[in-house]
Design a protein around this motif. Structure first.
Motif, PDB file in Angstrom:
ATOM      1  N   ILE A  67       1.427  12.076  -5.008  1.00  0.00           N
ATOM      2  CA  ILE A  67       2.844  11.927  -4.653  1.00  0.00           C
ATOM      3  C   ILE A  67       3.179  12.820  -3.460  1.00  0.00           C
ATOM      4  O   ILE A  67       3.957  12.447  -2.579  1.00  0.00           O
ATOM      5  N   LYS A  87      14.736   7.119   0.865  1.00  0.00           N
ATOM      6  CA  LYS A  87      15.020   7.453  -0.527  1.00  0.00           C
ATOM      7  C   LYS A  87      13.819   7.030  -1.359  1.00  0.00           C
ATOM      8  O   LYS A  87      13.350   5.904  -1.242  1.00  0.00           O
ATOM      9  N   VAL A  88      13.349   7.966  -2.202  1.00  0.00           N
ATOM     10  CA  VAL A  88      12.160   7.673  -3.001  1.00  0.00           C
ATOM     11  C   VAL A  88      12.483   7.901  -4.475  1.00  0.00           C
ATOM     12  O   VAL A  88      13.087   8.905  -4.824  1.00  0.00           O
ATOM     13  N   LEU A  89      12.129   6.901  -5.269  1.00  0.00           N
ATOM     14  CA  LEU A  89      12.266   7.071  -6.723  1.00  0.00           C
ATOM     15  C   LEU A  89      10.862   7.124  -7.318  1.00  0.00           C
ATOM     16  O   LEU A  89      10.063   6.215  -7.095  1.00  0.00           O
ATOM     17  N   ILE A  90      10.603   8.195  -8.039  1.00  0.00           N
ATOM     18  CA  ILE A  90       9.270   8.324  -8.641  1.00  0.00           C
ATOM     19  C   ILE A  90       9.367   7.941 -10.119  1.00  0.00           C
ATOM     20  O   ILE A  90      10.213   8.467 -10.848  1.00  0.00           O
ATOM     21  N   TRP A  91       8.534   7.005 -10.518  1.00  0.00           N
ATOM     22  CA  TRP A  91       8.466   6.663 -11.953  1.00  0.00           C
ATOM     23  C   TRP A  91       7.190   7.313 -12.479  1.00  0.00           C
ATOM     24  O   TRP A  91       6.092   6.865 -12.147  1.00  0.00           O
ATOM     25  N   PRO A  92       7.347   8.373 -13.272  1.00  0.00           N
ATOM     26  CA  PRO A  92       6.149   9.101 -13.706  1.00  0.00           C
ATOM     27  C   PRO A  92       5.346   8.284 -14.723  1.00  0.00           C
ATOM     28  O   PRO A  92       5.914   7.747 -15.680  1.00  0.00           O
ATOM     29  N   PRO A 148       3.711  12.380 -11.566  1.00  0.00           N
ATOM     30  CA  PRO A 148       4.719  13.166 -10.854  1.00  0.00           C
ATOM     31  C   PRO A 148       4.152  14.467 -10.289  1.00  0.00           C
ATOM     32  O   PRO A 148       4.768  15.100  -9.448  1.00  0.00           O
ATOM     33  N   GLU A 189      17.535   9.830   5.908  1.00  0.00           N
ATOM     34  CA  GLU A 189      17.633  11.013   5.070  1.00  0.00           C
ATOM     35  C   GLU A 189      16.612  10.911   3.937  1.00  0.00           C
ATOM     36  O   GLU A 189      16.502   9.867   3.303  1.00  0.00           O
ATOM     37  N   GLU A 190      15.907  11.993   3.724  1.00  0.00           N
ATOM     38  CA  GLU A 190      14.954  11.965   2.613  1.00  0.00           C
ATOM     39  C   GLU A 190      15.686  12.370   1.334  1.00  0.00           C
ATOM     40  O   GLU A 190      16.449  13.331   1.325  1.00  0.00           O
ATOM     41  N   LYS A 191      15.461  11.569   0.303  1.00  0.00           N
ATOM     42  CA  LYS A 191      16.073  11.903  -0.984  1.00  0.00           C
ATOM     43  C   LYS A 191      15.065  11.453  -2.037  1.00  0.00           C
ATOM     44  O   LYS A 191      14.780  10.266  -2.155  1.00  0.00           O
ATOM     45  N   VAL A 192      14.534  12.432  -2.740  1.00  0.00           N
ATOM     46  CA  VAL A 192      13.497  12.084  -3.718  1.00  0.00           C
ATOM     47  C   VAL A 192      14.025  12.366  -5.110  1.00  0.00           C
ATOM     48  O   VAL A 192      14.594  13.433  -5.369  1.00  0.00           O
ATOM     49  N   ALA A 193      13.871  11.401  -5.994  1.00  0.00           N
ATOM     50  CA  ALA A 193      14.295  11.596  -7.377  1.00  0.00           C
ATOM     51  C   ALA A 193      13.232  11.012  -8.292  1.00  0.00           C
ATOM     52  O   ALA A 193      12.504  10.093  -7.897  1.00  0.00           O
ATOM     53  N   ALA A 194      13.138  11.591  -9.474  1.00  0.00           N
ATOM     54  CA  ALA A 194      12.197  11.046 -10.456  1.00  0.00           C
ATOM     55  C   ALA A 194      12.994  10.364 -11.556  1.00  0.00           C
ATOM     56  O   ALA A 194      14.096  10.795 -11.901  1.00  0.00           O
ATOM     57  N   ILE A 195      12.446   9.288 -12.060  1.00  0.00           N
ATOM     58  CA  ILE A 195      13.077   8.577 -13.169  1.00  0.00           C
ATOM     59  C   ILE A 195      12.831   9.381 -14.445  1.00  0.00           C
ATOM     60  O   ILE A 195      11.717   9.854 -14.688  1.00  0.00           O
TER      61      ILE A 195
END
Lengths: 80, 519
Positions: free
Chosen positions: B166, B180-185, B161, A57-63
């Motif tokens: 990206i 699952k991808v976490l982006i640190w801008p 971002p 499952e794709e789940k993209v989040a930004a910090i």
């Protein structure tokens, strides 16, 4: 063979084991009872691999960051 | 300035023999300051950075120099913090600033507002220097590189971002294996870039596995292509050190294929582009599904074959095994043959027997039987007729013989025989008695002689003459030594034995064991 239970294996572990099991079974010099066990283990490993592959499952989040630039939380990212 | 000289020149000329005006030191110093600050309020100067000092105050003091001259420089704290290029000894730079004087020490200096490397060559030279230093530390060593996880669950991406980078990464991940991808801008260029990238790498490493912000299994530090100045943040030593220190395996993807930045040397893998980074990060899901299917097919085939091979062998062995029917067939055939011949043989045997019976029965006619009986009866009658006269004649013969014997049997003859035999007996008996008596008397005489001889030779006769025998527990004692060794002694006399009541004292034993000493 690894001692890790099949349902706790990573995809890579399960994959490596499956490959080994198939190789052993194909070599043909395994007793019939043992080859049945191998087959069953192979089937379990294959199931584990498939589970791991299904879980795609794709789940993209930004910090999100606070003033000091440290991570504060996450915010979902869509449309990228 | 010219006004000053003109005015002063007119008034003071007579005293000094010229028109040179007179200043105090401060006046002159101030005048110089005005001239210099007015004339060099904004200059660009190119030079190599010499000695740099960084006191606690946060201001930066440095020298700018060329082959012959040196100018002192200062970068005030506030300016230093936002410089894109930190001053570094040996770096050729173009500094922008204003000149000022420092009257108290008769010095002038440049107050630097901005400083940048003097062209690509200067930057490359500095990069080379850093690379050498880090390489010498072993940060580029291949054994430091960790393998990337085969299928990471969470991927941390450190990049801007917004923008194509990206987007490219997410697209390629989606194509291959959505994760699952976490982006640190972060800022990917400019003076903030390096510090933010460092914070992001360290921040991700502090995340906990399975926490609210899950710790990534893999990091990608990415940036699109740009000039060397644009990419410079990724050449900073702090970035390289943070990447090297990361516990999470890290892929660097900065710039285009031809751009190599310092972080690329310390990362676990270097991707030529952000898209390539996504390809390194995850395998292709469809390929894996196909692989798993392939393994499944091989598994089934292997199993089928394992069974098939055995089935084949079983069949082969079964073929080699003779059929049960064939084992008994010949026996069955023989049984059939004999079974068929049995009734015939029985009939034939019965017929043969019947024939012989008939033959025998033929002889056995009543007439023949009657004749045979008649013959036997006749012979019986003749024999019976001869029986009585035979008996009478035999009796008469025996009687006659008896009478003849009786005639010879007379008593006187018998009596004479008995008397003759008794005389012979009496004679023999008398002779026997005489012979026996004489023999016994001879034996007695010899016996008495022998007894006398025995008594004379025996030791007891000697005892009567005054001798004695000493007995120990093990028999007769004949030596002094044996007497000393004996535990008990017994003395035999002619009229009996005596046990000495006391063993002789040591003194006594020194003498010869004579009979006299014992008494």
């Amino acid at each position: 063979m690894s001692d890790t239970p099949v349902n706790e294996m990573s995809f890579e572990q399960a994959m490596g084991e499956l490959e080994a099991v198939v190789g052993q079974l194909e070599s043909g010099d395994v007793e019939l009872e043992a080859s049945i066990k191998l087959y069953e283990r192979g089937a379990a490993l294959k199931k584990r691999c498939e589970e791991k592959l299904k879980d795609a499952e794709e789940k993209v989040a930004a910090i999100t960051l606070d003033e000091a630039g440290e991570a504060k939380g996450t915010t979902p990212v869509e449309g990228l | 300035m010219s006004d000053l000289f003109e005015e002063d020149g007119d008034e003071s000329a007579p005293e000094s023999g010229g028109n040179a005006p007179e200043f105090t030191v401060s006046e002159l110093s101030g005048a110089i300051k005005r001239v210099i600050e007015g004339e060099f309020a904004r200059v660009r100067v190119r030079g190599e950075i010499g000695r740099v000092s960084l006191p606690r105050s946060g201001h930066v003091y440095l020298d700018l120099k060329d082959e012959r001259n040196v100018i002192s420089g200062v970068i005030w704290k506030g300016v230093a913090a936002r410089l894109a290029t930190q001053p570094e000894e040996g770096l050729e730079v173009i500094a922008v600033g204003r000149l000022t004087t420092f009257g108290g020490q008769s010095k002038y200096q440049i107050v630097i507002e901005d400083i940048r490397p003097a062209g690509v060559g200067a930057l490359m030279a500095m990069l080379e220097k850093r690379k050498k230093a880090l390489e010498a530390e072993g940060l580029f060593a291949s054994e430091r590189k960790r393998p990337l996880p085969y299928l990471p669950e969470v991927i941390g991406v450190i990049t801007s971002p917004s923008g194509a980078v990206i987007r490219d990464i997410l697209h390629r991940l989606r194509d291959r294996f959505p994760r699952k991808v976490l982006i640190w801008p972060v800022a990917v260029q400019g003076e903030k870039c390096a510090a933010e990238v460092v914070r992001a790498i360290e921040g991700f490493n502090r995340f906990e596995k399975g926490g609210a912000m899950p710790r990534p299994d893999l990091l990608i530090v990415a940036r699109g292509g740009g000039s060397i100045e644009d990419l410079w943040g990724f050449n900073e030593e702090i970035v390289a050190r943070a990447a090297a220190a990361s516990d999470i395996p890290l892929i660097s993807a900065v710039g285009h294929e031809t751009d190599t930045t310092l972080i690329d040397f310390v990362s676990d893998r270097r991707a030529p582009t952000p898209t390539a980074a996504a390809e390194l990060a995850v395998p292709v899901r469809l390929e894996l599904l196909a692989w798993v299917d392939g393994q499944d097919a091989r598994l089934t085939r292997g199993m089928t074959q394992a069974i098939g091979v055995r089935r084949q062998r079983l069949a082969d062995l079964a073929r080699a095994l003779p059929k049960p029917a064939s084992l008994v067939a010949s026996a069955a055939q023989r049984l059939d043959i004999w079974g068929e011949r049995l009734p015939k043989a029985l009939i034939a045997a019965a017929q043969r027997k019947r024939l012989r019976l008939a033959d025998a029965a033929g002889l056995l006619r009543p007439a023949a039987l009657a004749r045979a009986m008649r013959d036997r009866r006749d012979r019986l009658r003749i024999a019976a007729g001869r029986l009585a006269p035979g008996l009478r004649r035999a009796t008469r013969d025996r009687q006659r013989e008896l009478e003849r014997q009786l005639g010879r049997l007379r008593v006187s003859v018998l009596q004479r025989d008995v008397a003759r035999h008794r005389d012979a007996f009496d004679q023999l008996a008398t002779r026997l008695a005489h012979a026996g008596t004489a023999q016994v008397m001879g034996w007695n005489t010899r016996l008495e002689a022998l007894e006398r001889l025995r008594q004379t030779l025996g030791y007891r006769e000697t005892l009567k003459r005054g001798y004695a025998v000493v007995h120990g527990e093990d028999g007769v004692i004949t030596t002094r030594k044996a007497a000393e060794a004996a535990r008990s002694l017994e003395i035999e006399f002619a009229d009996g034995r005596l046990k000495p009541t006391q063993r002789p004292a040591r003194r006594a034993t020194e003498k010869p064991p004579e009979q006299g000493s014992l008494f």
